[in-house]
Design a protein around this motif. Structure first.
Motif, PDB file in Angstrom:
ATOM      1  N   ASP A   1       5.072  11.029  -0.744  1.00  0.00           N
ATOM      2  CA  ASP A   1       3.683  10.989  -1.195  1.00  0.00           C
ATOM      3  C   ASP A   1       3.076   9.611  -0.939  1.00  0.00           C
ATOM      4  N   LEU A   2       1.764   9.579  -0.801  1.00  0.00           N
ATOM      5  CA  LEU A   2       1.021   8.357  -0.483  1.00  0.00           C
ATOM      6  C   LEU A   2       0.085   7.996  -1.638  1.00  0.00           C
ATOM      7  N   PRO A   3      -0.381   6.740  -1.678  1.00  0.00           N
ATOM      8  CA  PRO A   3      -1.227   6.316  -2.799  1.00  0.00           C
ATOM      9  C   PRO A   3      -2.474   7.171  -3.017  1.00  0.00           C
ATOM     10  N   ARG A   4      -3.043   7.679  -1.957  1.00  0.00           N
ATOM     11  CA  ARG A   4      -4.284   8.443  -2.094  1.00  0.00           C
ATOM     12  C   ARG A   4      -4.057   9.942  -2.245  1.00  0.00           C
ATOM     13  N   SER A   5      -2.799  10.359  -2.298  1.00  0.00           N
ATOM     14  CA  SER A   5      -2.507  11.780  -2.471  1.00  0.00           C
ATOM     15  C   SER A   5      -2.096  12.047  -3.911  1.00  0.00           C
ATOM     16  N   ALA A   6      -2.208  13.311  -4.309  1.00  0.00           N
ATOM     17  CA  ALA A   6      -1.778  13.702  -5.651  1.00  0.00           C
ATOM     18  C   ALA A   6      -0.256  13.845  -5.675  1.00  0.00           C
ATOM     19  N   PRO A   7       0.363  13.719  -6.845  1.00  0.00           N
ATOM     20  CA  PRO A   7       1.812  13.947  -6.920  1.00  0.00           C
ATOM     21  C   PRO A   7       2.164  15.363  -6.473  1.00  0.00           C
ATOM     22  N   SER A   8       3.248  15.493  -5.726  1.00  0.00           N
ATOM     23  CA  SER A   8       3.632  16.811  -5.203  1.00  0.00           C
ATOM     24  C   SER A   8       5.040  17.213  -5.622  1.00  0.00           C
TER      25      SER A   8
ATOM     26  N   GLY B   1      17.705  -5.547  -6.199  1.00  0.00           N
ATOM     27  CA  GLY B   1      18.822  -4.695  -5.837  1.00  0.00           C
ATOM     28  C   GLY B   1      18.964  -3.489  -6.734  1.00  0.00           C
ATOM     29  N   GLU B   2      17.879  -3.076  -7.373  1.00  0.00           N
ATOM     30  CA  GLU B   2      17.884  -1.918  -8.257  1.00  0.00           C
ATOM     31  C   GLU B   2      17.211  -0.733  -7.565  1.00  0.00           C
ATOM     32  N   GLU B   3      17.388   0.437  -8.134  1.00  0.00           N
ATOM     33  CA  GLU B   3      16.718   1.613  -7.579  1.00  0.00           C
ATOM     34  C   GLU B   3      15.215   1.441  -7.684  1.00  0.00           C
ATOM     35  N   ARG B   4      14.518   1.710  -6.585  1.00  0.00           N
ATOM     36  CA  ARG B   4      13.074   1.554  -6.628  1.00  0.00           C
ATOM     37  C   ARG B   4      12.438   2.649  -7.482  1.00  0.00           C
ATOM     38  N   GLN B   5      11.283   2.327  -8.047  1.00  0.00           N
ATOM     39  CA  GLN B   5      10.522   3.269  -8.856  1.00  0.00           C
ATOM     40  C   GLN B   5       9.098   3.310  -8.329  1.00  0.00           C
ATOM     41  N   VAL B   6       8.365   4.352  -8.706  1.00  0.00           N
ATOM     42  CA  VAL B   6       6.940   4.291  -8.404  1.00  0.00           C
ATOM     43  C   VAL B   6       6.333   3.214  -9.299  1.00  0.00           C
ATOM     44  N   ALA B   7       5.311   2.536  -8.797  1.00  0.00           N
ATOM     45  CA  ALA B   7       4.672   1.442  -9.523  1.00  0.00           C
ATOM     46  C   ALA B   7       3.934   1.970 -10.757  1.00  0.00           C
TER      47      ALA B   7
ATOM     48  N   LYS C   1      -0.013   7.982 -13.492  1.00  0.00           N
ATOM     49  CA  LYS C   1      -0.676   9.141 -12.886  1.00  0.00           C
ATOM     50  C   LYS C   1       0.234  10.370 -12.949  1.00  0.00           C
ATOM     51  N   GLU C   2       1.535  10.174 -12.818  1.00  0.00           N
ATOM     52  CA  GLU C   2       2.468  11.294 -12.958  1.00  0.00           C
ATOM     53  C   GLU C   2       2.303  11.962 -14.326  1.00  0.00           C
ATOM     54  N   ILE C   3       2.247  11.157 -15.381  1.00  0.00           N
ATOM     55  CA  ILE C   3       2.081  11.714 -16.727  1.00  0.00           C
ATOM     56  C   ILE C   3       0.733  12.419 -16.837  1.00  0.00           C
ATOM     57  N   HIS C   4      -0.315  11.765 -16.353  1.00  0.00           N
ATOM     58  CA  HIS C   4      -1.659  12.339 -16.447  1.00  0.00           C
ATOM     59  C   HIS C   4      -1.743  13.675 -15.727  1.00  0.00           C
ATOM     60  N   GLU C   5      -1.115  13.760 -14.566  1.00  0.00           N
ATOM     61  CA  GLU C   5      -1.182  14.979 -13.758  1.00  0.00           C
ATOM     62  C   GLU C   5      -0.098  15.992 -14.137  1.00  0.00           C
TER      63      GLU C   5
ATOM     64  N   ASP D   1       0.821  -1.217   0.000  1.00  0.00           N
ATOM     65  CA  ASP D   1       0.000   0.000   0.000  1.00  0.00           C
ATOM     66  C   ASP D   1       0.858   1.273   0.000  1.00  0.00           C
ATOM     67  N   THR D   2       1.933   1.262  -0.810  1.00  0.00           N
ATOM     68  CA  THR D   2       2.729   2.466  -1.048  1.00  0.00           C
ATOM     69  C   THR D   2       2.707   2.751  -2.544  1.00  0.00           C
ATOM     70  N   ILE D   3       3.323   3.870  -2.937  1.00  0.00           N
ATOM     71  CA  ILE D   3       3.412   4.181  -4.370  1.00  0.00           C
ATOM     72  C   ILE D   3       4.600   3.489  -5.019  1.00  0.00           C
ATOM     73  N   TRP D   4       5.434   2.808  -4.237  1.00  0.00           N
ATOM     74  CA  TRP D   4       6.702   2.269  -4.724  1.00  0.00           C
ATOM     75  C   TRP D   4       6.609   0.794  -5.085  1.00  0.00           C
ATOM     76  N   ASP D   5       7.377   0.383  -6.100  1.00  0.00           N
ATOM     77  CA  ASP D   5       7.515  -1.048  -6.370  1.00  0.00           C
ATOM     78  C   ASP D   5       8.574  -1.623  -5.431  1.00  0.00           C
ATOM     79  N   SER D   6       8.879  -2.890  -5.586  1.00  0.00           N
ATOM     80  CA  SER D   6       9.830  -3.558  -4.686  1.00  0.00           C
ATOM     81  C   SER D   6      11.107  -3.967  -5.405  1.00  0.00           C
ATOM     82  N   ASP D   7      11.452  -3.275  -6.505  1.00  0.00           N
ATOM     83  CA  ASP D   7      12.649  -3.643  -7.262  1.00  0.00           C
ATOM     84  C   ASP D   7      13.923  -3.528  -6.425  1.00  0.00           C
ATOM     85  N   ASP D   8      13.944  -2.590  -5.467  1.00  0.00           N
ATOM     86  CA  ASP D   8      15.141  -2.441  -4.636  1.00  0.00           C
ATOM     87  C   ASP D   8      15.353  -3.658  -3.754  1.00  0.00           C
TER      88      ASP D   8
END
Length: 409
Positions: A249-256, A225-231, A237-241, A214-221
């Motif tokens: 930032d949290l899943p229910r918040s807008a990108p800041s 062992g790679e840099e984590r990214q947003v899922a 949503k980043e592109i859309h917004e 329940d975060t915005i991040w994937d688990s690639d790290d």
């Protein structure tokens, strides 16, 4: 008949037998495939040299969907199933499996706010699915919920088998693909050899799409062992917004985070309901659209044989996707053959239609390619170097062979 849509008609429940588990994993293959034409349409419709961030994000997600497709095939092979890509979605628009019946159909849209809304609908995390008080009990609600059921089934069935000194992982090891067969910056393929690797494969598929815990991040790290990214959902949503997410930032918040340079007008406008039949009045466009569908079918045939025991064929997948890019842009450069749509600035576009005859032909051509790979593998190293499967001369004669090597990445 598509396995995934038949399964979605049933009540929500984890698979109770190994045979049911194989059905669920075949459905997983079909889910992962469904996303690829949708995302490729958004990516390839972007005008060259524009929307660099959008291109980077969508291209990265497509490669991760290829990773997911491959991991789903590894899972199915591991439990004694056989991946079958003849059951994938044959045309668009298509319904979103395991979603509410009221959801809009998934269409092939050009790069636009509407396309990004479609992408987000596909990747919507289960924690963000609004509750439906009128839905009957044991209803499927999301793709994330489906993968949760797969995970439960794998765990329950293997633990029950172990109590009887057996295992559900009885498939041939030679069908498993590993990091030598496919790698991208969003993780790598790994063989599924038992419960631990099976659960890890499900986690990669789920968490790259909807986020970890329940975060915005994937688990690639943690996993690779790679840099984590947003899922995926949050990248879209980043592109859309038009704004990046911040690290808190949290899943229910807008990108800041920082603003993004998004120019929606820098894309070919297309008809999201386009069909091959729309081009019947223009023989040249009709032939080009058919050629695209034949190339797409050939890629599917190659992937199917890759998953059925010819892992070396995976080296052909990305070049074929580049060939699809080139063919799609040849279509986009033409106005739509219907005068009313052309007057509105609508362009011709690929339709990603697969019929039984086309897929049968693609399977036959893929089998020829697999045979050529097998023959090359038997040659001495110094000979195979000059006759690499990556060269156009290694392909069997087909209408797609040379185009797969026309341009480098």
């Amino acid at each position: 008949m598509s396995t995934v849509y038949e399964l979605a008609k049933t009540e929500f429940a984890p698979p109770a037998t190994v045979e049911e588990l194989r059905t669920y994993l075949q459905a997983a293959l079909e889910i992962e495939h469904l996303t690829i034409p949708v995302y490729l349409t958004g990516l390839y419709s972007i005008l060259p040299g524009t929307n660099a961030y959008g291109c980077e994000v969508i291209r990265g997600v497509v490669l991760e969907e290829m990773l997911h497709l491959t991991l789903a095939a590894n899972l199915l092979n591991a439990v004694g199933g056989t991946p079958d890509l003849s059951h994938v979605v044959r045309s668009y628009p298509a319904r979103l499996p395991f979603g509410a019946p009221s959801l809009p159909l998934i269409k092939l849209r050009h790069y636009s706010p509407e396309a990004l809304k479609t992408f987000m609908r596909i990747e919507l995390p289960r924690s963000l699915v609004p509750p439906d008080p009128h839905a009957p009990d044991r209803t499927w609600t999301s793709i994330g919920q489906f993968y949760g059921a797969v995970r439960t089934g794998l765990d329950t069935l293997e633990k029950a088998a172990r109590k009887q000194n057996r295992t559900i992982f009885t498939g041939p090891a030679g069908r498993q693909l590993g990091p030598a067969d496919f790698y991208n910056s969003g993780g790598e393929v790994f063989p599924v050899t038992g419960l631990r690797s099976a659960l890890l494969a499900v986690d990669v598929i789920s968490e790259q799409g909807e986020g970890s815990q329940d975060t915005i991040w994937d688990s690639d790290d943690k996993i690779f062992g790679e840099e984590r990214q947003v899922a995926h959902y949050f990248r879209f949503k980043e592109i859309h917004e038009g704004r990046r997410y911040g690290k808190h930032d949290l899943p229910r918040s807008a990108p800041s985070g920082p603003l993004l340079d998004i120019t929606w007008e820098d894309a070919y406008t297309i008809d999201p309901d386009a069909k091959l039949a729309d081009y019947a009045g223009n023989p040249e466009l009709h032939q080009r659209a058919r050629k695209f569908n034949a190339l797409y079918a050939f890629m599917m045939g190659v992937l199917e044989l890759t998953f059925q025991g010819s892992p070396a064929l995976m080296s052909e997948a990305v070049p074929l996707m580049l060939a699809l890019r080139d063919e799609s842009q040849r279509l986009y450069r033409n106005p739509h053959p219907k005068a009313d749509l052309a007057a509105k600035g609508v362009h011709a576009s690929p339709t990603y239609e697969l019929d039984a005859k086309l897929f049968a032909q693609a399977r036959a051509e893929a089998a020829q390619l697999a045979q050529k790979h097998a023959e090359l593998a038997k040659l001495p190293a110094q000979t195979t170097h000059s006759s690499s499967p990556h060269s156009s001369s290694s392909h069997p004669s087909s209408p797609h062979s040379s185009s797969a090597r026309e341009q480098p990445a």
